[in-house]
Design a protein around this motif. Sequence first.
Motif, mmCIF file in Angstrom:
data_model
loop_
_atom_site.group_PDB
_atom_site.id
_atom_site.type_symbol
_atom_site.label_atom_id
_atom_site.label_comp_id
_atom_site.label_asym_id
_atom_site.label_seq_id
_atom_site.Cartn_x
_atom_site.Cartn_y
_atom_site.Cartn_z
ATOM 1 N N GLY A 115 0.773 -1.233 0.000
ATOM 2 C CA GLY A 115 0.000 0.000 0.000
ATOM 3 C C GLY A 115 0.802 1.279 0.000
ATOM 4 N N GLY A 116 2.096 1.232 0.161
ATOM 5 C CA GLY A 116 2.917 2.436 0.176
ATOM 6 C C GLY A 116 3.769 2.549 -1.074
ATOM 7 N N ALA A 125 19.074 4.935 7.428
ATOM 8 C CA ALA A 125 18.209 5.199 6.282
ATOM 9 C C ALA A 125 19.074 5.332 5.036
ATOM 10 N N SER A 126 18.536 4.923 3.903
ATOM 11 C CA SER A 126 19.229 5.117 2.636
ATOM 12 C C SER A 126 19.339 6.615 2.369
ATOM 13 N N PRO A 127 20.436 7.064 1.782
ATOM 14 C CA PRO A 127 20.549 8.495 1.466
ATOM 15 C C PRO A 127 19.569 8.948 0.387
ATOM 16 N N ASP A 128 18.971 7.997 -0.349
ATOM 17 C CA ASP A 128 18.102 8.433 -1.443
ATOM 18 C C ASP A 128 16.903 7.557 -1.757
ATOM 19 N N CYS A 129 16.844 6.323 -1.299
ATOM 20 C CA CYS A 129 15.726 5.475 -1.724
ATOM 21 C C CYS A 129 15.475 4.348 -0.729
ATOM 22 N N ASP A 130 14.526 4.570 0.164
ATOM 23 C CA ASP A 130 14.170 3.482 1.064
ATOM 24 C C ASP A 130 12.693 3.526 1.432
ATOM 25 N N PHE A 131 12.259 2.490 2.116
ATOM 26 C CA PHE A 131 10.875 2.357 2.540
ATOM 27 C C PHE A 131 10.869 1.604 3.857
ATOM 28 N N ALA A 188 6.689 -6.309 -4.535
ATOM 29 C CA ALA A 188 7.048 -4.895 -4.707
ATOM 30 C C ALA A 188 7.406 -4.660 -6.168
ATOM 31 N N SER A 189 7.320 -3.405 -6.576
ATOM 32 C CA SER A 189 7.587 -3.044 -7.966
ATOM 33 C C SER A 189 8.566 -1.877 -8.011
#
Length: 170
Positions: free
Chosen positions: A82-83, A103-109, A125-126
């Motif tokens: 859902g996110g 945390a990733s410096p640019d792309c995480d969830f 996931a996509s």
Amino acid sequence: MPTPRQVAEQAFEQLRLPLPAPRHSPDLRLADGRVATVVGEHTWFWTDRSVWAPQTKRVQTGPVWAEVVAVPAAMTFTSGSGGSSSCGGPGTPYDRSYGLHAASPDCDFVYTASSFGKPGDQVTASLGIRWRVSWTGSTGSAPVGGTLPDMLSRASVTFAVVEAQSVRSR
């Protein structure tokens, strides 16, 4: 004789973009062999950098030609729970030097719930790459060019989202 724009549209249709190569961390292996990440942790997402490069396709009909160039502009991530999020680049591969819970410096969830109860107790996931597309060409006697609609290449990955229990002592 086709126009350069028509030839560009033909090249656009023929252009085959690479799919993202989804990677993530944590990238755990469960006892049953399934891949997993952890609830409450920063799950880093990235794609192999080799797919994050401009792609071109050129078509020529007599003196009329056009070359389409697709440039990666952003990466999208849909969590399967859902996110979603968007990243301005291919993401950063995780390395232990960043720290265990960083945390990733640019792309995480961050997943807030386990995948228990979903099909196969997993999420799908996509990862998608959005490509900005432009073209240049010639009528045979004059240069021309323009833009075409953005393109999207997408790949999915399936994994479990698990809870980890820990005990703290002083």
